[in-house]
Design a protein around this motif. Structure first.
Motif, short mmCIF file in Angstrom:
data_model
loop_
_atom_site.label_atom_id
_atom_site.label_comp_id
_atom_site.label_asym_id
_atom_site.label_seq_id
_atom_site.Cartn_x
_atom_site.Cartn_y
_atom_site.Cartn_z
N LEU A 186 0.83 -1.24 0.01
CA LEU A 186 -0.07 -0.12 -0.01
C LEU A 186 0.87 1.16 0.04
O LEU A 186 1.93 1.20 0.66
CB LEU A 186 -0.83 -0.02 0.94
N ASP A 187 0.47 2.26 -0.74
CA ASP A 187 1.21 3.44 -0.73
C ASP A 187 0.66 4.49 0.32
O ASP A 187 -0.43 4.13 0.83
CB ASP A 187 1.35 4.21 -2.08
N SER A 188 1.13 5.69 0.40
CA SER A 188 0.74 6.41 1.55
C SER A 188 -1.01 6.98 1.14
O SER A 188 -1.50 7.69 1.84
CB SER A 188 1.52 7.80 1.56
N ASP A 189 -1.08 6.81 -0.15
CA ASP A 189 -2.78 7.15 -0.43
C ASP A 189 -3.66 5.87 -0.49
O ASP A 189 -4.75 6.12 -1.17
CB ASP A 189 -2.72 8.01 -1.77
N SER A 190 -3.07 4.61 -0.07
CA SER A 190 -4.10 3.65 -0.08
C SER A 190 -4.15 3.00 -1.23
O SER A 190 -5.12 2.30 -1.69
CB SER A 190 -5.31 3.80 0.68
N ASN A 191 -3.29 3.56 -2.32
CA ASN A 191 -3.34 2.64 -3.53
C ASN A 191 -2.43 1.29 -3.56
O ASN A 191 -1.65 1.29 -2.53
CB ASN A 191 -2.75 3.51 -4.58
N ILE A 192 -2.98 0.23 -3.98
CA ILE A 192 -2.43 -0.99 -3.85
C ILE A 192 -1.32 -1.32 -5.27
O ILE A 192 -1.94 -1.08 -6.19
CB ILE A 192 -3.28 -2.20 -3.86
N ASP A 237 -6.25 1.27 -7.72
CA ASP A 237 -6.70 2.59 -7.14
C ASP A 237 -7.80 2.11 -6.04
O ASP A 237 -8.32 1.00 -5.86
CB ASP A 237 -7.01 3.65 -8.09
N ARG A 238 -8.29 3.24 -5.34
CA ARG A 238 -9.30 3.02 -4.14
C ARG A 238 -10.65 2.52 -4.65
O ARG A 238 -11.38 2.23 -3.91
CB ARG A 238 -9.42 4.43 -3.37
N ASN A 239 -10.76 2.35 -5.95
CA ASN A 239 -12.09 2.02 -6.54
C ASN A 239 -11.96 0.51 -7.19
O ASN A 239 -12.74 0.20 -7.96
CB ASN A 239 -12.68 2.88 -7.80
N ASP A 240 -10.90 -0.11 -6.77
CA ASP A 240 -10.51 -1.49 -7.11
C ASP A 240 -10.29 -1.63 -8.64
O ASP A 240 -10.75 -2.64 -9.26
CB ASP A 240 -11.67 -2.47 -6.50
N ALA A 241 -9.95 -0.35 -9.24
CA ALA A 241 -9.61 -0.63 -10.78
C ALA A 241 -8.09 -0.57 -10.91
O ALA A 241 -7.37 0.14 -10.16
CB ALA A 241 -10.40 0.28 -11.54
N VAL A 242 -7.67 -1.18 -11.94
CA VAL A 242 -6.17 -1.06 -12.37
C VAL A 242 -5.94 0.28 -12.92
O VAL A 242 -6.34 0.48 -14.06
CB VAL A 242 -5.81 -2.12 -13.17
N SER A 243 -5.34 1.31 -12.21
CA SER A 243 -5.47 2.65 -12.67
C SER A 243 -4.29 2.65 -13.77
O SER A 243 -4.07 3.76 -14.40
CB SER A 243 -5.31 3.61 -11.59
N LYS A 244 -3.26 2.03 -13.47
CA LYS A 244 -1.95 2.16 -14.15
C LYS A 244 -1.06 0.85 -14.29
O LYS A 244 -0.95 0.19 -13.22
CB LYS A 244 -0.99 3.41 -13.39
N SER A 245 -0.41 0.76 -15.14
CA SER A 245 0.74 -0.38 -15.35
C SER A 245 1.93 0.50 -15.67
O SER A 245 2.28 1.51 -16.50
CB SER A 245 0.30 -1.19 -16.49
#
Lengths: 657, 397
Positions: free
Chosen positions: B239-245, B264-272
């Protein structure tokens, strides 16, 4: 077997070094250290496997994973099991599984002699492969011999004892015609492989105590069936031999003893089937020219299944081998040998993404030998060519060509003294065994092993003497230095059947082997023999340091090589009684090149005792023997976390008619 | 003359016989810990850390090292000296170490249990074993419960390897209270809010790796809520400081390279991130990543390091070691960031059969100290309570 002075040699002792072969009317002496067990001595050990016999040779370290089914391999002068060529009846044996020959698979029942050559055997007529290994073990199967007016020899043996062992075997030899003999050998072995073992750890730090646990080794059961049929023929000026061999086994793997919650049981099973057919023909064509043709086809099958719920994998290896050896006598003291060998291997498996490797290997050797009465000089140059291909992966494909010379000499300074000085230098090149690279769970991940290069230097002296009429002594001392580049190291780990393979960049091995044998007769009926060997070896990891932390293992003693080791073998015979006592000592070792307390493996001593009595009724001979092994019930590991059995017994009954 | 020879003969037999019937003097002993002063003592709310050395399967050599911050001393292999009566010590393979609720937990993979120790003394307190469930991988905690991931099958690569599971364990009783089946061969886990995320590697089913992250609602620990698809062979999870996994994908070591994904926090893969990763650790607004990638073409490992700015989610540096020490690291394996002073710890597993090395760098990437560890140093857990029984590790001091 004839000695240089023409005296017949009693076969009841362990020979030192001087194997002397009579060929083409000349006597030829070995210039490399040879140790040999045969005759009565081998008979006394015949309740053991070939691996057990080799423990009595100096410079040998046996690796034993425990029990009857446990893998047994040897290292010679720290060179690694894979560097030891094992020849059965003159033809090298391969191994499908680890590239190391499991010496537990050969019975001494059927064996005439077991010889160990450091460096190479230098017979005048031999195949190119005989020149290829750093050290070689020659297992000579029994050639049938018949007493006057006898046409059949039958030997029935039954062994039983600890580990619920049931082990019947049959040897039937037949004189079919004047020039044709046959030998049939069958053996069945079944054992539960169960035994108790103990780990005791003392606390020397404070007074809270350590631990002491006794557990039972489980899933070590084994069932083996082996059958061999051989034919021995005579030709004008030559001979031929052919052999069919089939081995089938089903075994469990008890695995390493590690802390276990009981949730991960050792339920791994392995089925092996090995078949081979081999033939050889030797003929003296003219007074100056002899030839030998050898051929072999071998098929190995392994089925490995990790427990009861999952499906396993099978592996099949095909092996075709052909050899032509030729010997020419140029002058009475000068001869030359030219041999060409070819081998083809192929491996199949149902492993996913398997890459179906094939390997073609060619060997060609030119050798020459000068034999004067007191001086022998031999030199050879071996060329090895390897081509490998795989169906899928192109990056694995490799071609190799290597040229490796050998030179050896033996000198007898005084004609009246049986004192010999000898020296040899040998280059050896070894490709990783086929299976060391490709026997994997996943087809796409072969181990990336480099071939191994070894340079061996040896100087030694051997001496034998009769002191008085009834007392003989013999002994030898050899000092050696081996320099090995990319030494291949195999260690059990991960799945039991597939070892972890790695290269050690540079290994330097300095050692000294000493052996002393005595033989004595007291009166008419008492006969005493004794043999002691000891070895000191400094086998260090000299891989060039690339980073500072490489000091962790730099110059460390290489895994499982003891600094000190030794053995003793004493026997006493009185009329039909025989008593033998043997002793093996292996000094402390380390399981890795980093010689830290965590990697230390304790030294061990085992004492074995055997008593036998022979009965004779007319033409029937009956022998009964009792054997007690590990007399002091010592808890020890040969390989860390693979405990060996404590005191165990064996009863042997033997009928010969 | 003749007589003397006769005598010699018997003396020879006698001497040899006595020599050989002597007994072994040496017996196995508890191995005392190595104590190495590595740095001047330094007082901090973080009193030190425990390091778990994985060791190889079948070696029985998993071990725990301890670093005491106040003393600046490193203690190698502390477990046997503190727990001399525990049979076969820790076993193997050490797969994870965490501090929770006054206890220290070490997941021992092949030996098939979780060792539970008192965090103040490292004394054995209890053991978590789950009937007929071998091959435990990772442990995370939430509100008095431990969640343990398991491959749920023996150590064997096979297309019929079963799906893994996560077991919920009550840390008061150390017994199982629930179980959820997840994807194949689950590895690391992360908890965000009341959700548990599990990286399903499918490592035993190679080349048909899994490529999902299981999501489980901790309020309803009966089934998987959903799966998030990432790259093949997912492994690490931080987890990062903004709760992204951040999830690492190991690739297949052949055609598909390793990569790092952000959920991201919406359980979507926001970035590769297109960044190879074999391990990572979060510190401040940075994710520190190291990678060892095997190339079957060059037959060499390629080692890389990176810092990801977790605010911009971009790679801001391709090396966090700034003094050249990276040249000394053979196989970076474990990584951790000191929660207070942001020191960077990197473990070097070296050849994986001999002891490794732990390197400590300051936040600017300058080497502070280094020390030899056990075999395959891998996992670290910082502690805010110093060990109180150091006398057991340094008797007579």
């Amino acid at each position: 077997m004839v000695q240089a002075n023409g005296q017949a040699v009693d076969t009841t002792r362990v020979y030192e070094i001087r194997e002397v072969t009579v060929s083409a009317g000349r006597i030829h002496r070995e210039a490399v250290p040879v140790q040999r067990l045969d005759g009565k001595v081998l008979e006394r050990l015949s309740n053991h496997s070939v691996a057990d016999a080799l423990r009595y040779f100096s410079g040998v370290q046996l690796k034993d994973y425990g029990g009857i089914g446990g893998l047994k391999t040897v290292n010679i002068r720290s060179m690694g099991s894979q560097h030891v060529g094992v020849f059965y009846d003159g033809i090298e044996i391969g191994n499908a599984q680890n590239g190391v020959v499991d010496l537990g698979r050969f019975s001494l029942d059927n064996m005439e002699a077991v010889s160990l050559y450091n460096g190479q055997k230098n017979s005048l007529l031999q195949s190119a492969k005989d020149f290829a290994s750093a050290s070689s073990i020659y297992l000579t199967a029994r050639t049938p011999r018949f007493a006057e007016s006898k046409k059949n020899n039958t030997k029935i043996t039954f062994k039983t004892g600890s580990f619920d062992l049931i082990n019947p075997s049959l040897l039937w030899e037949r004189q079919i015609s004047k020039g044709l003999k046959s030998s049939l050998n069958m053996e069945y072995t079944k054992s539960s492989g169960e035994y108790k073992f103990r780990y005791k750890v003392n606390n020397t730090i404070d007074d809270r105590g350590g631990y002491d646990t006794t557990e039972i080794r489980k899933n070590g059961d084994i069932e083996i069936f082996r059958i061999e049929q051989a034919l021995f023929g005579k030709l004008k000026g030559g001979e031929w031999k052919t052999r069919l061999y089939y081995y089938s086994s089903e075994r469990g793997y008890p695995g390493a003893v590690v802390k276990n919650s009981g949730e991960l049981k050792h339920e791994d099973r392995q089925t092996d089937r090995n078949f081979f057919f081999q033939s050889f023909l030797k003929k003296q064509i003219s007074t100056n020219y002899s030839t030998q043709l050898t051929g072999k086809y071998a098929w190995d099958y392994i089925y490995y299944v990790p427990g009861t719920i999952l499906s396993g994998n099978q592996y099949k290896i095909h092996d075709v081998y052909l050899s032509s050896a030729n010997m020419i006598s140029i002058l009475p003291f000068w001869s030359a040998n030219i041999s060409v060998d070819y081998q083809w291997n192929k491996m199949d498996s149902d492993v996913d993404q398997f890459i179906y490797p094939q390997r073609h290997t060619g060997w060609a050797v030119a050798a020459t030998s000068f034999n004067w009465p007191r001086l022998t000089v031999q030199a050879s140059l071996l060329a090895t060519f390897v081509h490998e291909s795989t169906r899928r992966e192109t990056t694995v494909q490799q071609d190799w060509a290597r040229y490796t010379p050998t030179i050896s000499a033996s000198w007898q300074p005084w004609p009246q003294e049986r004192l010999y000085l000898r020296a040899f230098y040998k280059d050896a090149f070894r490709m990783p065994a086929f299976s060391e690279i490709y026997l994997t769970h996943t087809g796409g991940s072969p181990s990336f092993l480099k071939p191994e290069h070894a340079k061996q230097f040896d100087i030694g002296v051997m001496y034998s003497r009769n002191i008085g009429k009834n007392f003989d002594i013999n002994g030898h001392v050899d000092v050696y230095y081996n320099h090995v580049r990319d030494k291949i190291l195999a260690r059990p780990g991960g799945a039991n059947f597939r070892w972890t393979m790695m290269n050690i960049g540079v290994a330097k091995i300095r050692g000294i082997d000493v052996a002393l044998g005595v033989e004595s007769r007291v009166g008419e009926d008492i006969k005493l023999t004794g043999r002691v060997t000891c070895t000191y070896q400094k086998a260090q990891d000299y891989t060039p340091m690339k980073v500072l932390s490489d000091t962790i293992s730099y110059k460390g003693q290489i895994s499982y090589i003891p600094r000190h080791s030794g053995s003793g073998l004493f026997s006493a015979g009185y009329k039909t009684w025989d008593l033998s006592y043997s002793f093996i000592y292996t000094g402390k070792r380390y399981s890795e090149s980093s010689n830290i307390p965590e990697n230390k493996v304790l030294e061990w001593y085992t004492h074995d005792l055997a008593v036998s009595k022979l009965f004779r009724w007319d033409k029937l001979q009956f022998k009964a023997a009792v054997e007690v092994n590990n007399l002091m019930n010592q808890a020890y590991d040969v390989v860390k976390n693979y405990p060996m059995p404590g005191t165990n017994f064996k009863f042997i009954f033997n009928f010969i008619f | 003359m003749f007589k003397r020879r006769y005598k010699f003969r018997y003396v020879f037999f006698l001497v040899s016989a006595t020599l050989f019937i002597s007994c072994r003097g040496d017996e196995e002993e508890i191995i005392p810990p190595g104590v190495i002063p590595v740095t001047p003592g330094e007082s901090s709310p973080v009193k030190g850390f425990f390091l778990l050395n994985e060791a190889n399967m079948g070696s029985n050599k998993a071990s725990i090292d301890y670093f005491d911050s106040d003393l600046g001393k490193y203690y190698q292999n502390i477990y046997p000296a503190i727990n001399p009566n525990v049979v076969h010590e820790l076993g193997d393979v050490g797969n994870g170490i965490k501090v929770y609720g006054g206890k220290l937990y070490a997941v021992i993979n092949v030996s098939g249990y979780v060792e539970v120790m008192d965090v103040n003394t490292a004394k054995h307190v209890s053991t978590i074993t789950i009937p007929s469930l071998p091959n435990l991988r990772d442990i995370v905690f939430d509100e008095g419960y431990a969640y343990v991931s398991s491959y749920n099958g023996p150590v064997h690569v096979t297309p019929d390897a079963p799906p893994g599971c996560v077991v919920k364990v009550d840390t008061a009783t150390m017994t199982e209270v629930g179980r959820v089946t997840v994807g194949y061969q689950p590895e690391e886990m992360a908890i965000r809010g009341k959700k548990l995320y599990v990286a399903n590697s499918g490592g035993y089913r190679a080349p048909n790796y899994d490529n999902t992250v299981s999501v489980i609602d901790l309020n309803d620990f009966t089934r998987e809520q959903k799966r998030i698809t990432v790259g093949i062979n997912p492994h690490r999870m931080k987890l990062d400081s903004d709760s992204n996994i951040y999830v690492s994908s190991r690739g297949d070591a052949r055609d598909i390279p390793s990569n790092t994904y952000i959920i991201d926090r919406n359980d979507a893969v926001s970035k590769s991130l297109d960044l190879p990763c074999n391990n990572m650790a979060a510190g401040g607004d940075s994710m520190y990543v190291c990678s060892v990638e095997w190339s079957s073409v060059t037959r060499k490992n390629t080692i890389t390091y990176a810092i990801v700015n977790t605010k911009t989610q971009t790679v801001v540096s391709r090396n966090f070691i700034t003094d050249g020490t990276e040249q000394q690291i053979v196989f970076p394996y474990g990584i951790a960031i000191h929660p207070e002073n942001r020191d960077i710890y990197v473990t070097d597993a070296r050849d994986r059969v001999n002891p490794g090395v732990l390197y400590c760098f300051d936040r600017y990437g300058k080497r502070r100290w280094s020390v030899v560890t056990g075999d395959i140093p891998a996992h670290m857990a910082f502690t805010r309570k110093a060990l109180q029984n150091l006398d057991m590790l340094e008797p007579g001091k």
